[in-house]
Design an enzyme around this catalytic site. Sequence first.
Site, PDB file in Angstrom:
ATOM      1  N   GLY A  14       3.302 127.590  62.559  1.00  0.00           N
ATOM      2  CA  GLY A  14       1.882 127.460  62.859  1.00  0.00           C
ATOM      3  C   GLY A  14       1.127 128.627  62.254  1.00  0.00           C
ATOM      4  O   GLY A  14       1.687 129.708  62.051  1.00  0.00           O
ATOM      5  N   TYR A  15      -0.136 128.397  61.983  1.00  0.00           N
ATOM      6  CA  TYR A  15      -0.964 129.383  61.285  1.00  0.00           C
ATOM      7  C   TYR A  15      -1.976 130.006  62.223  1.00  0.00           C
ATOM      8  O   TYR A  15      -2.689 129.309  62.937  1.00  0.00           O
ATOM      9  CB  TYR A  15      -1.634 128.728  60.076  1.00  0.00           C
ATOM     10  CG  TYR A  15      -0.576 128.332  59.080  1.00  0.00           C
ATOM     11  CD1 TYR A  15      -0.176 129.221  58.100  1.00  0.00           C
ATOM     12  CD2 TYR A  15       0.098 127.123  59.179  1.00  0.00           C
ATOM     13  CE1 TYR A  15       0.843 128.905  57.221  1.00  0.00           C
ATOM     14  CE2 TYR A  15       1.114 126.790  58.313  1.00  0.00           C
ATOM     15  CZ  TYR A  15       1.482 127.685  57.329  1.00  0.00           C
ATOM     16  OH  TYR A  15       2.501 127.370  56.475  1.00  0.00           O
TER      17      TYR A  15
END
Length: 155
Positions: A28-29
């Site tokens: 995830g960013y």
Amino acid sequence: MSTEIERKFLVADLPDLSSAKRAVVRQGYLTAPDDSTELRLRQKNDTFYLTLKGAGALVRVEREAEISAEQFETFWPETEGRRVEKERFTGELPDGRVFELDVFSGDLAPLRLVEVEFTSEAEAQAYTPPAWFGPDVTADKRYKNKMMAINGVPD
């Protein structure tokens, strides 16, 4: 400073993966969609990482640190809406180079991408991929994991 030199391709046909190492990956960013630098959380099997990737396509800065599961879980909620799930197969090509083949799941299925890293830009540019590789998407920002985590599979 670590520099990553790699090319990325769509996969035309899956190769024999019986001798490849398999890992389940979720990432995830933390950075916003329009940030040129990526800050990413990644779980690869039972190991957790925080990775910074700079701007660029063929060549870019990459720094990575292993973190604890607790640290990962602390920040994971902040990646909501910017996540990727995939299986990664790591194997060796006939020329001795290592490939990383990603088979995406969830909203990005049935997308498959393969990456190969190089020691120089000249080596990367001179590379002739094997027949099972599809089109080169190295310079196509739509195929960056961060962009796909936000926008889905490119049209």
